[in-house]
Design a protein around this motif. Structure first.
Motif, mmCIF file in Angstrom:
data_model
loop_
_atom_site.group_PDB
_atom_site.id
_atom_site.type_symbol
_atom_site.label_atom_id
_atom_site.label_comp_id
_atom_site.label_asym_id
_atom_site.label_seq_id
_atom_site.Cartn_x
_atom_site.Cartn_y
_atom_site.Cartn_z
ATOM 1 N N GLN A 84 54.010 -6.842 19.301
ATOM 2 C CA GLN A 84 53.011 -7.226 20.311
ATOM 3 C C GLN A 84 53.079 -8.724 20.620
ATOM 4 O O GLN A 84 52.887 -9.144 21.765
ATOM 5 C CB GLN A 84 51.606 -6.842 19.845
ATOM 6 C CG GLN A 84 51.458 -5.332 19.624
ATOM 7 C CD GLN A 84 50.183 -4.770 20.217
ATOM 8 O OE1 GLN A 84 50.018 -4.764 21.427
ATOM 9 N NE2 GLN A 84 49.283 -4.304 19.376
ATOM 10 N N SER A 125 50.964 -3.486 26.292
ATOM 11 C CA SER A 125 49.952 -2.913 27.183
ATOM 12 C C SER A 125 50.631 -2.522 28.491
ATOM 13 O O SER A 125 51.806 -2.791 28.679
ATOM 14 C CB SER A 125 48.860 -3.954 27.446
ATOM 15 O OG SER A 125 49.464 -5.181 27.797
ATOM 16 N N GLU A 180 44.017 1.881 19.688
ATOM 17 C CA GLU A 180 43.404 1.673 21.016
ATOM 18 C C GLU A 180 42.333 2.733 21.271
ATOM 19 O O GLU A 180 41.242 2.426 21.745
ATOM 20 C CB GLU A 180 44.470 1.762 22.117
ATOM 21 C CG GLU A 180 45.262 0.488 22.286
ATOM 22 C CD GLU A 180 46.114 0.489 23.542
ATOM 23 O OE1 GLU A 180 46.136 1.514 24.255
ATOM 24 O OE2 GLU A 180 46.756 -0.527 23.805
ATOM 25 N N ARG A 222 38.337 2.000 21.878
ATOM 26 C CA ARG A 222 37.694 2.397 23.147
ATOM 27 C C ARG A 222 36.354 3.100 22.921
ATOM 28 O O ARG A 222 35.501 3.123 23.795
ATOM 29 C CB ARG A 222 38.616 3.332 23.944
ATOM 30 C CG ARG A 222 39.478 2.584 24.912
ATOM 31 C CD ARG A 222 40.007 3.464 26.031
ATOM 32 N NE ARG A 222 41.116 2.775 26.660
ATOM 33 C CZ ARG A 222 42.393 2.979 26.351
ATOM 34 N NH1 ARG A 222 42.716 3.875 25.445
ATOM 35 N NH2 ARG A 222 43.341 2.312 26.957
ATOM 36 N N ALA A 229 42.916 -4.624 14.237
ATOM 37 C CA ALA A 229 43.547 -4.815 15.548
ATOM 38 C C ALA A 229 44.289 -6.152 15.588
ATOM 39 O O ALA A 229 45.419 -6.240 16.082
ATOM 40 C CB ALA A 229 42.496 -4.764 16.651
ATOM 41 N N PHE A 271 47.188 -7.230 18.287
ATOM 42 C CA PHE A 271 46.419 -7.116 19.537
ATOM 43 C C PHE A 271 45.900 -8.493 19.948
ATOM 44 O O PHE A 271 45.365 -9.229 19.116
ATOM 45 C CB PHE A 271 45.219 -6.184 19.338
ATOM 46 C CG PHE A 271 45.559 -4.724 19.442
ATOM 47 C CD1 PHE A 271 45.325 -4.028 20.621
ATOM 48 C CD2 PHE A 271 46.116 -4.044 18.367
ATOM 49 C CE1 PHE A 271 45.644 -2.672 20.713
ATOM 50 C CE2 PHE A 271 46.438 -2.697 18.452
ATOM 51 C CZ PHE A 271 46.203 -2.010 19.637
ATOM 52 N N GLN A 308 43.669 -7.958 25.181
ATOM 53 C CA GLN A 308 43.805 -6.497 25.046
ATOM 54 C C GLN A 308 42.493 -5.883 24.559
ATOM 55 O O GLN A 308 42.056 -4.860 25.062
ATOM 56 C CB GLN A 308 44.876 -6.169 23.998
ATOM 57 C CG GLN A 308 46.272 -5.975 24.524
ATOM 58 C CD GLN A 308 47.254 -5.901 23.370
ATOM 59 O OE1 GLN A 308 47.422 -6.859 22.640
ATOM 60 N NE2 GLN A 308 47.895 -4.773 23.191
ATOM 61 N N ILE A 309 41.891 -6.530 23.567
ATOM 62 C CA ILE A 309 40.651 -5.992 22.990
ATOM 63 C C ILE A 309 39.549 -6.001 24.055
ATOM 64 O O ILE A 309 38.807 -5.029 24.201
ATOM 65 C CB ILE A 309 40.247 -6.799 21.726
ATOM 66 C CG1 ILE A 309 41.286 -6.562 20.618
ATOM 67 C CG2 ILE A 309 38.851 -6.406 21.241
ATOM 68 C CD1 ILE A 309 41.223 -7.522 19.446
ATOM 69 N N LEU A 363 39.932 -3.150 26.360
ATOM 70 C CA LEU A 363 39.591 -1.856 25.759
ATOM 71 C C LEU A 363 38.084 -1.677 25.629
ATOM 72 O O LEU A 363 37.550 -0.609 25.880
ATOM 73 C CB LEU A 363 40.243 -1.720 24.373
ATOM 74 C CG LEU A 363 41.774 -1.653 24.349
ATOM 75 C CD1 LEU A 363 42.292 -1.833 22.934
ATOM 76 C CD2 LEU A 363 42.277 -0.319 24.912
#
Length: 969
Positions: free
Chosen positions: A395, A409, A470, A474, A490, A495, A499-500, A503
């Protein structure tokens, strides 16, 4: 045995201009070798035609020849210098082929110069496909069924005998040039034709395709006493059939069993020992059958390779530096480990982290190019990321790519249906890893994905872990409700805060950061030390990660519930066992931001700028700190800066480094557009930007503000307007008058610029722009047809301005400055116009309060000078001008930014006899179906420098005649 004292001077052959398949990793190797030999008191002479690299800077060698890489140039150098030995293993395939050609012509013998590091026999054995095959059979090492062909007829005959699918591998090429896989009979003729043409000796190996086998690379060093060490084992994420330069690679190898590793290791060592006269770095590639673990040898490179630069950065072991010392007679056990400085270099590095290398492509620059990945390399650069786990490193590598990825992503707006996704996975493309994740998220099984891609299940399960996490995140619709252990997990999986935030949906990346900081979930910095912390390392080379707390189970007597998770026990604020290995010093410090991966429009020239910047910072008494993620560069070498953070040039990573180091300022002028784009956020956070302030830089970058400034100064500029929609764009075009130049704001390398001549073309162009860069402000300028272009590079200290150089473009306006030949000094413009350009440059630099560098582009029509744009940073041409005039301009500019130097105190003497011509170099040969059309969007991958005595030079006259030939839109 100590070094060979008869060697007092060495010629290092470089790799020439950057092309796809042979990029700046060889300048890194060449620079390391030159420094290594000079440490030994050996005089180093260097030949390379690439002006953009630090390798060809006077600080690197005793004498640098910026000449074309030809036998004639070698003869000139041998005439002018007494050279004892030549080292051809540092300049990629170009250097090996040139050394071989010179040998065939008897040049080395005539001048009594010997090859060191490798001899011609060893080169032939490894590079000639037929000799390599016979040698492997003689050694008892399995190879794929294959025959060598020298004609179309032979090739077709052997293909019939072996049976499809087959692989075509040309001899003596690099980056898989001319190579390919033939799946169907009707593709055979074209593939053979391509391969035979690409090979300098018109020879190809027709080989049985090992599709679906796994691919591994071993980086080795061997000395004169036959000692061999394996520095790094690299595993390709993609299976056989994709060039290793285009494959995601992982170190150490993740899915290799111990028995298969030992077999590979022993085979590689026996190959190395039987190579003949060889001392230095070598790269061996194997294919492995995933079901039987049977291995076959694919190839051996008797030189440092693209992977050597990666392996050096991955392990901290400076392969090229040690290889150069082995070439002059040292044995491995006589040398020190450069990182610990107490242990021997005769050891194999141990890694307590994972490395992921991801290539960077530029298919958008080559309209109509086939973006299927295969045996011929197509990527233009690469990034490397370091993490404690594969998912974290993967990532982080995605965040380094500069293509809007916030991690693994979605990067494309088009969403495919599951059946379309499955179909798209059959064909390997640059974004396949993102598509795999998308397919998993859509419910496609790992079994199906494995069948489609042949990628090892272990890697697919790792991606599945990212998808599962993920899904878990969510479920929590609010950041405050996200459990601390989940947030920590995460972050450990790489992550990003962005990204967080995407989500959870109810917060920004900034809020995620503040929230986790309050919980104590912040990065710790770990050292790359070659030995998994077994010995103390002296080298400040770091990466960041999230440290896992040891489990501390509370006693049930205290009435606490039983604990199910390591994270639920202690608050990360007091997480014991966290060790931050990067200690902040009390010195004044400056951070330099690098330019991320090499790509068209932003290449090796910024590595040159950063390296000089770091040296100048140290000379000025500050601690220099480098942040970059490109493994091919000299500026990310472990001993160029006082501290190196090998991290994505991505806001979140940068901000935690800034918070940890608390620097006196950050330099953004040396890292191209990548660094410049981060200036705004640094400014908003109150961090001092060294040199020109953010607001003044923004005037130059914002078309509207810049035009207003030019108006106020009474400087002419082409009519222009800005638009956000197609209708607005058509209105603006009517006003400014066709032809118009359409482009987005804040980009580099003319990204997505087009010249259009009517409403229909304009509409198509704007729709395409908004699709790829939604919400971007579109600039529409009146295009000055058939005018002359020129550019000025200058340094300003706020009070006075020094014009570094004025370069006149040979091609007409409409061809990007990076793609046009340019002459220094101007040769065709009248003295009055040259004077006017210098006067305008001084006016703009002083009005914008420039402290440091500025580059200004001009168009000259009917004797009138128009300003097209200004770049408030180091430009592509800065290193070129510094080399041509023999002046350390970057060192001066950095000291001006720091306020250490005033221009009025300097005596600058330009040394140039005649003219210096910048020659762009293209890689169109990697894309057979793409026309060589040039326009406002840059397409060249590199450049060369050529010195001419006068304008009667026949090469120059021919070039001048053809100047308008390739102009398109």
């Amino acid at each position: 045995m100590p070094r060979d004292l008869s060697i007092k001077s060495v010629l290092i052959i470089g790799s020439g201009p950057i092309v796809i398949g042979q990029a700046c990793e060889f300048d890194y190797s060449g620079s390391q070798a030159a420094r290594s030999l000079r440490e030994e008191g050996i005089k180093v002479i260097l030949i390379n035609s690439n002006p953009a690299t630090i390798m060809t800077d006077p600080i690197m060698a005793d004498r640098v020849y910026l000449l074309p890489l030809t036998v004639e140039s070698l003869e000139q150098i041998l005439e002018e210098n007494e050279i004892d030995a030549v080292l051809p293993t540092m300049g990629g395939q170009t250097a090996l082929n040139l050394a071989k050609e010179a040998d065939e012509l008897g040049i080395w013998e005539r001048y009594n110069t010997r090859l060191i590091g490798v001899d011609i026999k060893a080169i032939d054995k490894a590079e000639d496909r037929e000799l390599f095959r016979k040698w492997m059979i003689q050694l008892g090492v399995p190879v794929a069924t294959a025959r060598t062909a020298n004609s179309l007829l032979e090739g077709k005959e052997f293909a019939q005998q072996i049976g499809l699918p087959i692989v075509i591998r040309p001899s003596f090429t690099l980056g898989g040039s001319g190579g390919g896989i033939v799946m169907h009979k009707d593709e055979l003729d074209a593939a053979l034709e391509r391969g035979l043409t690409a090979s300098p000796m018109h020879e190809v190996l027709v080989e049985k395709a090992m599709l679906g086998w796994k691919e591994f690379e071993l980086e080795l060093l061997r000395d004169m006493n036959d000692n061999v060490v394996i520095i790094c084992t690299v595993e390709n994420f993609d299976p056989m059939g994709i060039h290793t330069g285009d494959s995601i690679t992982v170190a150490p190898a993740m899915t290799l069993s111990d028995t298969a590793f030992q077999l590979m290791r022993n085979t590689a060592i026996s190959m190395m020992r039987d190579l003949g006269n060889f001392a230095g770095g070598c790269n061996v590639q194997f294919a492995l059958n995933p079901t039987t673990e049977e291995i076959i040898a694919i190839e051996i490179n008797p030189r440092v390779s693209r992977s050597s630069a990666l392996a050096s950065k991955a392990t901290g072991y400076p392969i090229a530096k040690i290889a150069a010392k082995l070439a002059v007679g040292y044995a491995l056990d006589e040398l020190k480990n450069q990182i610990t400085q107490t242990t021997s270099a005769y050891f194999e590095p141990a890694l307590d982290y994972v490395i992921v290398k991801m290539p960077r492509w530029n298919f958008d620059k080559f309209k109509g190019a086939d973006d299927t990945l295969g045996l011929q390399m197509k990527s233009v650069g690469e990034v490397m990321a370091i993490g404690r786990t594969f998912t974290e490193a993967l990532q982080k590598a995605c965040q380094s790519l500069e293509n809007n990825a916030t991690g693994l992503s979605f990067i494309s707006t088009s969403r495919l249906r599951p059946e379309e996704l499955i179909d798209s996975l059959k064909r390997p493309t640059w974004d396949r890893i993102f598509r795999i994740k998308e397919a998993m998220a859509a419910g496609v099984s790992i079994k199906t994905i494995r069948e489609m891609t042949q990628i090892d299940r272990w890697f697919l399960y790792q991606i599945q872990d990212i998808v599962n996490l993920e899904v878990e995140i969510r479920k929590y619709k609010h950041l405050e409700k996200l459990p601390e252990n989940l947030l920590f997990e995460a972050k450990q999986m790489g992550f990003s805060d962005e990204q967080i935030a995407e989500l959870v949906k109810d917060c920004t990346a900034e809020e995620v950061y503040e929230h986790r900081k309050a919980l104590g979930i912040t990065r710790v910095f770990k050292m790359v030390d070659t030995c998994s912390a077994e010995f103390e390392a002296k080298t400040p080379y770091y990466y960041n990660t999230f440290e896992k707390a040891p489990v501390m189970i509370s006693s049930p007597l205290e009435g606490t519930e039983e604990v199910s998770s390591a994270f639920a026990v202690t608050s990360p604020l007091e997480r014991p066992g966290e060790v931050n290995e990067s200690k902040r010093s009390g010195k004044k410090k400056i951070i330099v931001l690098g330019s991320g991966p090499n790509r068209i429009g932003q290449g090796i020239e910024f590595d040159y700028c950063c390296t000089h910047g770091l040296i100048a910072i140290r000379e000025s008494g500050y601690e220099s700190i480098m942040v970059n993620c490109n493994p091919e560069t000299v500026s990310t070498d472990f001993d160029i800066a006082d501290k190196l953070y090998f991290e994505p040039v991505y806001w979140e990573h940068l901000w935690e480094i800034v918070e940890h180091e608390q620097p006196d300022g950050v330099i953004v002028q040396l890292g191209g557009q990548t660094a410049l784009k981060l200036a705004k956020r640094l400014h908003e956070k109150g961090i001092k930007i060294i040199g020109t302030s953010f607001d003044d830089m923004d005037i130059a970058e914002d078309r509207g503000r810049f035009s207003d400034t030019l108006k106020e100064l009474g400087i002419p500029y082409p009519n222009y307007g800005t638009a956000y929609t197609t209708d607005e764009a058509i209105e603006v075009a009517k006003e400014v008058g066709y032809p118009v130049l359409v482009r987005p704001s804040y980009v580099l390398g003319g990204q997505r610029m087009r010249i259009v001549i009517n409403d229909d073309e304009l509409e198509k162009s704007v729709v395409s722009l908004l699709k790829h860069l939604p919400g971007n402000k579109i600039l529409i300028d009146h295009f000055l047809d058939r005018c002359q272009e020129a550019e000025v590079d200058a340094i300003c200290d706020g009070e006075s301005v020094h014009i570094m150089g004025i370069m006149e473009h040979i091609e007409p306006a409409g061809i990007h400055s990076g793609d046009s030949h340019a002459v220094l000094p101007a040769f065709n413009l009248t003295p009055l116009i040259v004077e006017e350009m210098a006067h305008i440059a001084k006016k703009i630099a002083l009005r914008l309060n420039i402290k440091g560098l500025i580059n200004i582009q001009y168009a000259i029509k009917d004797g009138k000078v128009f300003v097209i744009e200004a770049n408030p940073r180091a430009s592509r041409t800065t290193p070129f001008i510094a080399k041509a005039y023999g002046i350390p301009y970057l060192n001066i500019a950095t000291k001006v930014m720091l306020g250490e130097t005033k221009l009025k105190d300097l005596v600058i003497e330009k040394k140039l006899d005649g003219f210096a011509v910048k020659e762009p170099v293209f890689s169109f040969n990697k894309f057979p179906n793409v026309n060589k059309e040039l326009g406002p969007e840059m397409k060249s991958t590199g450049e060369a420098i050529r010195f001419i005595k006068n304008l009667r030079d026949p090469w120059f006259r021919q070039l001048y005649k053809e100047r308008s030939m390739h102009l398109s839109k």
